[in-house]
Design a protein around this motif. Sequence first.
Motif, PDB file in Angstrom:
ATOM      1  N   ASN A  97      -1.668  31.905  26.635  1.00  0.00           N
ATOM      2  CA  ASN A  97      -2.860  32.695  26.322  1.00  0.00           C
ATOM      3  C   ASN A  97      -3.734  32.885  27.554  1.00  0.00           C
ATOM      4  O   ASN A  97      -4.199  33.992  27.837  1.00  0.00           O
ATOM      5  N   LEU A  98      -3.967  31.806  28.273  1.00  0.00           N
ATOM      6  CA  LEU A  98      -4.812  31.884  29.463  1.00  0.00           C
ATOM      7  C   LEU A  98      -4.210  32.826  30.501  1.00  0.00           C
ATOM      8  O   LEU A  98      -4.922  33.625  31.120  1.00  0.00           O
ATOM      9  N   ARG A  99      -2.911  32.739  30.681  1.00  0.00           N
ATOM     10  CA  ARG A  99      -2.269  33.575  31.697  1.00  0.00           C
ATOM     11  C   ARG A  99      -2.294  35.054  31.324  1.00  0.00           C
ATOM     12  O   ARG A  99      -2.228  35.919  32.213  1.00  0.00           O
ATOM     13  N   THR A 100      -2.392  35.383  30.046  1.00  0.00           N
ATOM     14  CA  THR A 100      -2.528  36.801  29.684  1.00  0.00           C
ATOM     15  C   THR A 100      -3.814  37.390  30.248  1.00  0.00           C
ATOM     16  O   THR A 100      -3.876  38.586  30.531  1.00  0.00           O
ATOM     17  N   GLY A 101      -4.840  36.545  30.419  1.00  0.00           N
ATOM     18  CA  GLY A 101      -6.087  37.035  31.003  1.00  0.00           C
ATOM     19  C   GLY A 101      -5.936  37.485  32.446  1.00  0.00           C
ATOM     20  O   GLY A 101      -6.721  38.302  32.933  1.00  0.00           O
ATOM     21  N   ALA A 102      -4.945  36.933  33.126  1.00  0.00           N
ATOM     22  CA  ALA A 102      -4.730  37.270  34.539  1.00  0.00           C
ATOM     23  C   ALA A 102      -3.620  38.307  34.718  1.00  0.00           C
ATOM     24  O   ALA A 102      -3.125  38.494  35.836  1.00  0.00           O
ATOM     25  N   PHE A 103      -3.250  38.994  33.652  1.00  0.00           N
ATOM     26  CA  PHE A 103      -2.093  39.900  33.684  1.00  0.00           C
ATOM     27  C   PHE A 103      -2.219  40.973  34.755  1.00  0.00           C
ATOM     28  O   PHE A 103      -1.229  41.355  35.398  1.00  0.00           O
ATOM     29  N   LEU A 104      -3.433  41.471  34.987  1.00  0.00           N
ATOM     30  CA  LEU A 104      -3.620  42.563  35.936  1.00  0.00           C
ATOM     31  C   LEU A 104      -3.800  42.077  37.374  1.00  0.00           C
ATOM     32  O   LEU A 104      -3.838  42.894  38.300  1.00  0.00           O
ATOM     33  N   ARG A 105      -3.891  40.781  37.565  1.00  0.00           N
ATOM     34  CA  ARG A 105      -4.168  40.245  38.900  1.00  0.00           C
ATOM     35  C   ARG A 105      -2.879  40.063  39.708  1.00  0.00           C
ATOM     36  O   ARG A 105      -1.844  39.683  39.167  1.00  0.00           O
ATOM     37  N   LYS A 106      -2.981  40.293  41.002  1.00  0.00           N
ATOM     38  CA  LYS A 106      -1.834  40.154  41.902  1.00  0.00           C
ATOM     39  C   LYS A 106      -1.991  38.957  42.851  1.00  0.00           C
ATOM     40  O   LYS A 106      -1.051  38.629  43.579  1.00  0.00           O
ATOM     41  N   ASP A 107      -3.175  38.336  42.843  1.00  0.00           N
ATOM     42  CA  ASP A 107      -3.472  37.229  43.761  1.00  0.00           C
ATOM     43  C   ASP A 107      -2.975  35.912  43.156  1.00  0.00           C
ATOM     44  O   ASP A 107      -3.737  35.157  42.577  1.00  0.00           O
ATOM     45  N   TYR A 108      -1.681  35.630  43.312  1.00  0.00           N
ATOM     46  CA  TYR A 108      -1.021  34.525  42.616  1.00  0.00           C
ATOM     47  C   TYR A 108      -1.742  33.198  42.823  1.00  0.00           C
ATOM     48  O   TYR A 108      -2.011  32.484  41.845  1.00  0.00           O
ATOM     49  N   GLN A 109      -2.037  32.852  44.072  1.00  0.00           N
ATOM     50  CA  GLN A 109      -2.651  31.549  44.325  1.00  0.00           C
ATOM     51  C   GLN A 109      -4.035  31.455  43.703  1.00  0.00           C
ATOM     52  O   GLN A 109      -4.426  30.413  43.167  1.00  0.00           O
ATOM     53  N   ALA A 110      -4.793  32.551  43.751  1.00  0.00           N
ATOM     54  CA  ALA A 110      -6.127  32.560  43.140  1.00  0.00           C
ATOM     55  C   ALA A 110      -6.035  32.395  41.632  1.00  0.00           C
ATOM     56  O   ALA A 110      -6.881  31.734  41.021  1.00  0.00           O
ATOM     57  N   VAL A 111      -4.995  32.979  41.032  1.00  0.00           N
ATOM     58  CA  VAL A 111      -4.782  32.807  39.586  1.00  0.00           C
ATOM     59  C   VAL A 111      -4.532  31.337  39.272  1.00  0.00           C
ATOM     60  O   VAL A 111      -5.094  30.781  38.315  1.00  0.00           O
ATOM     61  N   GLU A 112      -3.679  30.686  40.072  1.00  0.00           N
ATOM     62  CA  GLU A 112      -3.399  29.268  39.845  1.00  0.00           C
ATOM     63  C   GLU A 112      -4.660  28.437  40.027  1.00  0.00           C
ATOM     64  O   GLU A 112      -4.917  27.493  39.265  1.00  0.00           O
ATOM     65  N   ASP A 113      -5.459  28.783  41.019  1.00  0.00           N
ATOM     66  CA  ASP A 113      -6.722  28.067  41.244  1.00  0.00           C
ATOM     67  C   ASP A 113      -7.660  28.247  40.056  1.00  0.00           C
ATOM     68  O   ASP A 113      -8.316  27.287  39.605  1.00  0.00           O
ATOM     69  N   ASP A 114      -7.740  29.479  39.533  1.00  0.00           N
ATOM     70  CA  ASP A 114      -8.629  29.747  38.397  1.00  0.00           C
ATOM     71  C   ASP A 114      -8.133  29.050  37.137  1.00  0.00           C
ATOM     72  O   ASP A 114      -8.945  28.602  36.310  1.00  0.00           O
ATOM     73  N   MET A 151     -10.164  34.008  33.142  1.00  0.00           N
ATOM     74  CA  MET A 151      -8.969  34.194  33.959  1.00  0.00           C
ATOM     75  C   MET A 151      -8.876  35.614  34.528  1.00  0.00           C
ATOM     76  O   MET A 151      -8.050  35.881  35.408  1.00  0.00           O
ATOM     77  N   THR A 152      -9.703  36.540  34.062  1.00  0.00           N
ATOM     78  CA  THR A 152      -9.729  37.877  34.650  1.00  0.00           C
ATOM     79  C   THR A 152     -10.551  37.910  35.927  1.00  0.00           C
ATOM     80  O   THR A 152     -10.599  38.947  36.593  1.00  0.00           O
ATOM     81  N   ASP A 153     -11.207  36.791  36.267  1.00  0.00           N
ATOM     82  CA  ASP A 153     -12.133  36.730  37.403  1.00  0.00           C
ATOM     83  C   ASP A 153     -13.270  37.727  37.200  1.00  0.00           C
ATOM     84  O   ASP A 153     -13.476  38.650  37.994  1.00  0.00           O
ATOM     85  N   PRO A 154     -14.040  37.557  36.110  1.00  0.00           N
ATOM     86  CA  PRO A 154     -15.013  38.589  35.721  1.00  0.00           C
ATOM     87  C   PRO A 154     -16.238  38.634  36.623  1.00  0.00           C
ATOM     88  O   PRO A 154     -16.688  37.618  37.145  1.00  0.00           O
ATOM     89  N   LYS A 155     -16.769  39.847  36.747  1.00  0.00           N
ATOM     90  CA  LYS A 155     -18.067  40.071  37.390  1.00  0.00           C
ATOM     91  C   LYS A 155     -19.143  40.253  36.334  1.00  0.00           C
ATOM     92  O   LYS A 155     -20.330  40.228  36.638  1.00  0.00           O
ATOM     93  N   LEU A 156     -18.711  40.469  35.075  1.00  0.00           N
ATOM     94  CA  LEU A 156     -19.607  40.565  33.916  1.00  0.00           C
ATOM     95  C   LEU A 156     -18.818  40.099  32.708  1.00  0.00           C
ATOM     96  O   LEU A 156     -17.676  40.524  32.502  1.00  0.00           O
ATOM     97  N   LEU A 157     -19.431  39.232  31.911  1.00  0.00           N
ATOM     98  CA  LEU A 157     -18.763  38.683  30.734  1.00  0.00           C
ATOM     99  C   LEU A 157     -19.482  39.163  29.475  1.00  0.00           C
ATOM    100  O   LEU A 157     -20.685  38.926  29.301  1.00  0.00           O
ATOM    101  N   LEU A 158     -18.745  39.853  28.599  1.00  0.00           N
ATOM    102  CA  LEU A 158     -19.262  40.297  27.307  1.00  0.00           C
ATOM    103  C   LEU A 158     -18.804  39.299  26.251  1.00  0.00           C
ATOM    104  O   LEU A 158     -17.609  39.018  26.145  1.00  0.00           O
TER     105      LEU A 158
END
Length: 235
Positions: A97-114, A151-158
């Motif tokens: 579930n958490l990894r689905t939030g990062a689906f659009l991200r390409k920064d692999y290491q940053a995803v693992e860090d997040d 996990m999307t690395d948001p700049k705004l959270l709704l």
Amino acid sequence: MLLEMTGASVFYGNIRAIENISLTVPEGGIVTIIGGNGAGKSTTLRAISGLSPLKTGEIRFRGERIDTLPPEKVVARGIAHVPEGRRIFAELTVEENLRTGAFLRKDYQAVEDDLGKVFDRFPRLKERRWQMAKTMSGGEQQMLAIGRALMTDPKLLLMDEPSMGLAPVIVEEIARIIEDINAQGVPVVLVEQNAELALELADYAYVLDTGSLSLEGNARELHNDDHVRAAYLGI
């Protein structure tokens, strides 16, 4: 200004959901939208995230118009949406579930860090990382929905009704989580049926009444407003 919604209207068929809504969200802080059932709170968030197209008006994020973009492009710009009812993927594990939030991200290491940061923020999710999401409690599922958005690395959270259906002690924990996320530099737009909680957390508040804005102002001042206290706080 981080987000600007101007003259926004959304109709479902011939039914008006919101009409001529204008609001702003600054860099930093928590903005809340309160109102009764059917007031248009969730529709306002859905409009921002691209899920409910505007009939009139526009929405700008960091100066760029986003109301013409599909939802995935809105997410890619940095807007994450924690929907009402959590809407986790019941048949996936916590980590999936958490990894689905990062689906659009390409920064692999940053995803693992997040992912590590989410597990640090929510130790229960780390303990249950291989557990099926559907087997978790309501409070745990809400934490999972918030973690997925982070996990999307948001700049705004709704956030749409994060306290709905939760025990009071879990509501208090969710409130602390929202404050902590905001303290880490993520602005939050909070929709809440629990107006008391929303006005305690927020810096600025908008009050919706049957699809239209009826009041806005400093959240603490609105908490002391006689109309708001009578209509939404039960005082």
